[in-house]
Design a protein around this motif. Structure first.
Motif, mmCIF file in Angstrom:
data_model
loop_
_atom_site.group_PDB
_atom_site.id
_atom_site.type_symbol
_atom_site.label_atom_id
_atom_site.label_comp_id
_atom_site.label_asym_id
_atom_site.label_seq_id
_atom_site.Cartn_x
_atom_site.Cartn_y
_atom_site.Cartn_z
ATOM 1 N N ASP A 169 0.855 -1.196 0.000
ATOM 2 C CA ASP A 169 0.000 0.000 0.000
ATOM 3 C C ASP A 169 0.886 1.238 0.000
ATOM 4 N N ILE A 170 1.357 1.622 -1.170
ATOM 5 C CA ILE A 170 2.332 2.689 -1.320
ATOM 6 C C ILE A 170 1.796 3.734 -2.288
ATOM 7 N N LEU A 171 1.843 4.977 -1.864
ATOM 8 C CA LEU A 171 1.380 6.118 -2.646
ATOM 9 C C LEU A 171 2.555 7.047 -2.903
ATOM 10 N N LEU A 172 2.596 7.676 -4.077
ATOM 11 C CA LEU A 172 3.683 8.581 -4.428
ATOM 12 C C LEU A 172 3.179 10.011 -4.518
ATOM 13 N N TYR A 173 3.955 10.945 -3.952
ATOM 14 C CA TYR A 173 3.695 12.374 -4.132
ATOM 15 C C TYR A 173 4.828 12.938 -4.969
ATOM 16 N N ARG A 174 4.496 13.458 -6.148
ATOM 17 C CA ARG A 174 5.515 13.863 -7.100
ATOM 18 C C ARG A 174 5.250 15.265 -7.642
ATOM 19 N N THR A 175 6.334 15.951 -7.995
ATOM 20 C CA THR A 175 6.242 17.228 -8.710
ATOM 21 C C THR A 175 6.681 17.073 -10.159
ATOM 22 N N HIS A 176 7.182 15.890 -10.531
ATOM 23 C CA HIS A 176 7.649 15.570 -11.884
ATOM 24 C C HIS A 176 8.779 16.492 -12.344
ATOM 25 N N ARG A 177 9.648 16.839 -11.408
ATOM 26 C CA ARG A 177 10.823 17.643 -11.746
ATOM 27 C C ARG A 177 12.111 16.831 -11.696
ATOM 28 N N GLY A 178 11.989 15.534 -11.465
ATOM 29 C CA GLY A 178 13.168 14.682 -11.353
ATOM 30 C C GLY A 178 13.836 14.428 -12.689
ATOM 31 N N THR A 179 15.003 13.809 -12.629
ATOM 32 C CA THR A 179 15.786 13.556 -13.840
ATOM 33 C C THR A 179 15.913 12.070 -14.154
#
Length: 278
Positions: free
Chosen positions: A62-72
């Motif tokens: 049960d894993i949720l991701l919080y992302r800004t989509h600025r990664g490389t």
């Protein structure tokens, strides 16, 4: 069993081994039962993805991701996981625990709302790039009765555990001085990206060699206690294109009389991390 609580070895043996974590701390090894928990990971760079792989290896689903989509990094590894781009929306999923592995200067932007939501927190080191708002985080954690663990994982290193054992057992007598040295070449860290874009190289993201390579400052406190006085020289001394310090020389005097120095740099090839105690 209650997630997050500590149980004896015999109690744990009566349950499945699926979700046990083995933790070593000074002088003790213990198991903590994770149970069925919902995890939120905030920040999916190389460290955040390592936390994700560890959770999967421990049987957590049960894993949720919080992302800004600025990664490389490419997104292939993250496909299939529910993802939110708004922190409030992510916290509305009611995670039990939040792993905060975004850039240092953004830690508290996630940690404080997560603490207000009653979540337990694993916070990558350092806690922040400044002392601002730390009292706010502490007050909320105390009020909500949550737990915060800071990711100084060198405290679990078997070699450093042996050092602590030798020191506490006075096997070499009374320590007088020390020398810690940690040098790395920053452009070699993340070959997939321009080092100038990494958080370690940017002042606005809380970079700089002192905060990024802070582990010796932590484990020396574990060994010797509270610091009484310090001096430091630091600056951007190399030809690397940075707006943060890439070299630091720090002198420390501890309350117990032990003195020594810590050298940190982004410039050394091959890398070297060593500790000498007299």
């Amino acid at each position: 069993m209650v997630p997050g609580e500590i149980y004896s070895h015999n109690e744990i043996k009566r349950y499945s081994r699926k979700s046990q974590v083995r933790l070593s701390s000074p002088g003790v090894t213990r198991r903590i039962w994770i149970g069925d928990m919902k995890f939120l990971i905030a920040g999916l760079g190389s460290i955040g993805r390592r936390h994700l792989r560890h959770l999967v290896a421990l049987g957590q689903e049960d894993i949720l991701l919080y992302r800004t989509h600025r990664g490389t990094l490419p997104d292939d590894e993250l496909s299939g996981y529910p993802t939110e781009t708004d922190l409030s929306a992510a916290l509305n999923h009611k995670p039990d625990a939040v792993i905060i592995s975004n850039p240092t200067s953004l830690h508290l932007n996630v940690a404080i709302p997560a603490a207000e939501a009653g979540c337990h927190i694993l916070l990558e080191k350092p806690v922040s790039h400044s002392l601002d708002r730390l009292d706010e985080l502490q007050a909320i954690v105390e009020k909500e009765c949550g737990h915060v663990l800071v990711g100084f994982q060198f405290r679990y290193h078997p070699g450093l555990h042996q050092v602590e054992k030798v020191l506490s057992g006075k096997q070499i007598g009374r320590p007088i001085s020390f020398r810690a040295h940690w040098g790395e070449y920053l452009p070699d860290w993340h070959p997939w990206e321009d080092y100038r874009r990494s958080y370690s190289a940017r002042k606005d993201l809380g970079g700089g060699v002192i905060l990024t390579l802070a582990h010796p400052l932590d484990y020396l406190g574990w060994f010797f206690g509270e610091v009484e006085a310090l001096w430091a020289f630091a600056g951007q001394l190399s030809d690397l294109e940075l707006n943060v310090e890439d070299t630091a020389e720090i002198g420390l005097k501890f309350v117990n009389g032990v003195i020594g120095s810590v050298h940190l740099d982004y410039n050394q090839r091959p890398p070297r991390h060593q500790l000498e105690i007299v």
